[in-house]
Design an enzyme around this catalytic site. Structure first.
Site, mmCIF file in Angstrom:
data_model
loop_
_atom_site.group_PDB
_atom_site.id
_atom_site.type_symbol
_atom_site.label_atom_id
_atom_site.label_comp_id
_atom_site.label_asym_id
_atom_site.label_seq_id
_atom_site.Cartn_x
_atom_site.Cartn_y
_atom_site.Cartn_z
ATOM 1 N N HIS A 262 2.069 4.464 -3.065
ATOM 2 C CA HIS A 262 2.186 5.923 -2.907
ATOM 3 C C HIS A 262 3.581 6.401 -3.320
ATOM 4 C CE1 HIS A 262 -1.597 6.525 -0.838
ATOM 5 N NE2 HIS A 262 -1.256 5.764 0.183
ATOM 6 N N HIS B 163 0.843 -1.204 0.000
ATOM 7 C CA HIS B 163 0.000 0.000 0.000
ATOM 8 C C HIS B 163 0.875 1.250 0.000
ATOM 9 C CE1 HIS B 163 -3.593 2.393 1.543
ATOM 10 N NE2 HIS B 163 -2.570 3.199 1.821
ATOM 11 N N GLU B 164 1.836 1.289 0.908
ATOM 12 C CA GLU B 164 2.707 2.459 1.013
ATOM 13 C C GLU B 164 3.649 2.572 -0.186
ATOM 14 O OE1 GLU B 164 2.247 4.788 3.090
ATOM 15 O OE2 GLU B 164 0.750 3.697 4.266
#
Length: 234
Positions: free
Chosen positions: A70, A66-67
Site C-alpha cells: 500500500h 501487505h502494508e
C-alpha cells in the site's frame, strides 16, 4: 494504538511496533504451537515451539509486506506516507491523505490483498516443493499459505476499514461521481461486517465452546469502532 517502538525504515518508510503487538504475537505463537502439536504429535515439544515461533514471525512479516505494498504504491503516486504500525489487530499504513481519483484509490487499496494472495500462492508452491524434503519447513509453508490466502480474502470484504471497503468506495465513486455517498455505503458495509463478526464470534464462544470466538468478537469490535470513527468524519 499507544506507545510504539521504531524499527527504522523499510524502503524509506518508517515502521513502528505498538506494545500491543507483543500480546498478539504471544497469542499467535501459543495457538500455532497447539496446531502443530495436533498436526505433528511426533515432534518434540521444543520442535513445536520453534516452528510455531518462526511461523508467527513470518506471519507478521507477511502483514508488513501487505502494508508496504500500500505504502510504496501511494508514495510512487505522489501521496505521502507517515509510516506503518504493527499493532494488536495487524498493521496499518498511515497514508497522509486520501486519493484524489477513484482509480488511484482502487489500485492503492487492491494492491494489499493482491500481495497477500500472491504470498499465499508462493507459500503453497513452496510447501509442495518441500513436502518430501523437510517436514518442518513444509508445515510452516503450508500454514503461511493458508494464513496469507485468508488474509487476502478477508481484506477484500466490502466494508471500511478493510481494503475491500476502499475498493467498493472507489468503484461506487467512479460510477456515480459522488465521493460522499460512496463513503457512506462503504461505512455501512463495514458496520454490517462488524456486526456479523461479533454475532459469529459469540456463537462460536457460547454455543460451540470454541475459545477463538473471543478473538472474532474482538476483531468485530475493532472494525465497528473504526467504521464508526470513519463515518463521523464525513
Amino acid at each position: 494504538m499507544g506507545p510504539t517502538i521504531s524499527l527504522g525504515r523499510v524502503l524509506g518508510i518508517p515502521v513502528w511496533i505498538s506494545y500491543s503487538w507483543f500480546i498478539i504475537l504471544g497469542l499467535v505463537i501459543f495457538l500455532s504451537r497447539g496446531f502443530f502439536k495436533d498436526a505433528h504429535p511426533e515432534w518434540s515439544v521444543p520442535e513445536q515451539w520453534i516452528v510455531a515461533g518462526a511461523t508467527s514471525l513470518l506471519f507478521f512479516l507477511s502483514i508488513l509486506l501487505h502494508e508496504l505494498s500500500h505504502s510504496v504504491l501511494a508514495v510512487r503516486k505522489g501521496i505521502p506516507v507517515k509510516g506503518i504500525t504493527l499493532f494488536l489487530f495487524g498493521g496499518i499504513s498511515q497514508i497522509a491523505r486520501e486519493a484524489q481519483r477513484p482509480f488511484l484509490e482502487f489500485i492503492i487499496a487492491a494492491v494489499g490483498p493482491i500481495s497477500s494472495l500472491i504470498l499465499g500462492a508462493l507459500f503453497a508452491g513452496l510447501a509442495l516443493v518441500l513436502w518430501n524434503v523437510n517436514d518442518h519447513l513444509a508445515s510452516m509453508a503450508r500454514s503461511l499459505a493458508f494464513i496469507n490466502l485468508s488474509l487476502g480474502i478477508f481484506n477484500l470484504l466490502p466494508g471500511f476499514p478493510l481494503d475491500g471497503g476502499r475498493v467498493l468506495r472507489s468503484i461506487i465513486w467512479g460510477v456515480t461521481g459522488n465521493y460522499w455517498n460512496a463513503t457512506l455505503v462503504a461505512n455501512r458495509g463495514g458496520q454490517l461486517l462488524a456486526l456479523l463478526l461479533i454475532v459469529g464470534g459469540i456463537t462460536q464462544l457460547v454455543f460451540l465452546g470454541q475459545p477463538q470466538g473471543l478473538w472474532v468478537v474482538a476483531v468485530g469490535g475493532f472494525l465497528a469502532m473504526a467504521a464508526n470513527a470513519s463515518h463521523k468524519q464525513f
